[in-house]
Scaffold this active site. Sequence first.
Site, PDB file in Angstrom:
ATOM      1  N   HIS A  18       4.697  -6.337   2.124  1.00  0.00           N
ATOM      2  CA  HIS A  18       3.966  -5.075   1.989  1.00  0.00           C
ATOM      3  C   HIS A  18       4.938  -3.899   1.980  1.00  0.00           C
ATOM      4  O   HIS A  18       4.809  -2.979   1.171  1.00  0.00           O
ATOM      5  CB  HIS A  18       2.995  -4.856   3.158  1.00  0.00           C
ATOM      6  CG  HIS A  18       1.848  -5.794   3.209  1.00  0.00           C
ATOM      7  ND1 HIS A  18       1.530  -6.495   4.358  1.00  0.00           N
ATOM      8  CD2 HIS A  18       0.929  -6.146   2.291  1.00  0.00           C
ATOM      9  CE1 HIS A  18       0.454  -7.228   4.130  1.00  0.00           C
ATOM     10  NE2 HIS A  18       0.070  -7.046   2.880  1.00  0.00           N
ATOM     11  N   LYS A  42     -12.165 -12.023   5.021  1.00  0.00           N
ATOM     12  CA  LYS A  42     -11.033 -12.317   5.905  1.00  0.00           C
ATOM     13  C   LYS A  42     -11.448 -12.027   7.347  1.00  0.00           C
ATOM     14  O   LYS A  42     -12.228 -11.119   7.603  1.00  0.00           O
ATOM     15  CB  LYS A  42      -9.821 -11.449   5.542  1.00  0.00           C
ATOM     16  CG  LYS A  42      -9.296 -11.706   4.146  1.00  0.00           C
ATOM     17  CD  LYS A  42      -8.099 -10.833   3.844  1.00  0.00           C
ATOM     18  CE  LYS A  42      -7.571 -11.087   2.437  1.00  0.00           C
ATOM     19  NZ  LYS A  42      -6.420 -10.251   2.129  1.00  0.00           N
ATOM     20  N   ARG A  92       2.734 -11.744  -6.002  1.00  0.00           N
ATOM     21  CA  ARG A  92       3.676 -12.733  -5.496  1.00  0.00           C
ATOM     22  C   ARG A  92       3.777 -13.929  -6.424  1.00  0.00           C
ATOM     23  O   ARG A  92       4.841 -14.466  -6.625  1.00  0.00           O
ATOM     24  CB  ARG A  92       3.232 -13.227  -4.110  1.00  0.00           C
ATOM     25  CG  ARG A  92       3.287 -12.187  -3.033  1.00  0.00           C
ATOM     26  CD  ARG A  92       2.712 -12.732  -1.763  1.00  0.00           C
ATOM     27  NE  ARG A  92       1.330 -13.146  -2.000  1.00  0.00           N
ATOM     28  CZ  ARG A  92       0.373 -13.080  -1.120  1.00  0.00           C
ATOM     29  NH1 ARG A  92       0.613 -12.647   0.081  1.00  0.00           N
ATOM     30  NH2 ARG A  92      -0.854 -13.464  -1.413  1.00  0.00           N
ATOM     31  N   SER A 130       0.048 -12.373   4.825  1.00  0.00           N
ATOM     32  CA  SER A 130      -0.423 -12.086   6.189  1.00  0.00           C
ATOM     33  C   SER A 130      -1.177 -13.270   6.776  1.00  0.00           C
ATOM     34  O   SER A 130      -1.017 -13.599   7.951  1.00  0.00           O
ATOM     35  CB  SER A 130      -1.330 -10.853   6.193  1.00  0.00           C
ATOM     36  OG  SER A 130      -0.618  -9.701   5.856  1.00  0.00           O
TER      37      SER A 130
END
Length: 167
Positions: A18, A42, A92, A130
């Site tokens: 991040h 999440k 990513r 994360s």
Amino acid sequence: MIRTGVYPGTFDPITRGHMDIIRRGAKLVDRLVIGVTTNPSKSPMFSVDERMEMVKRETAGIEGEIHVVSFDSLLMDFAEREGASMIVRGLRAVADFEYEYQMAGMNQQLNDRIETVFLMADVSLQPIASRLVKEIALYGGAIRKFVSPAVEADVARRVSELGRKGS
């Protein structure tokens, strides 16, 4: 005219990946708004307020005008409220691209005045997520390669608190 970009995310917790996107995104705009949001799909380890404080602390030394705010609305509504002309997103892997491509298309349908800009994560940071950082920490693994020392301490404290609650 001030160019404003929005970098949205849950940042639960904020990772080195991040931070790479924030540093690079801040160079593209005059004002970067980091939007800390809830995500119903999440389960957060930290509250929105805790995540905002974490992001503020971690970004304090970055050059440029950076604002950290929370939001709980459609991204495009939030971006418009902030006066943004661009959404900054980090990529990513191919799986990220497919999801982000679909989101960018939907967002363009909602508001075609705001562009989505994709930044590739640094190769060394691409595997960091994360979700995986939290999983590693919950199983007692070392996360210092993926987060700053201060975030590592935040996560360790939370894991300890969760362990006590489960006892």
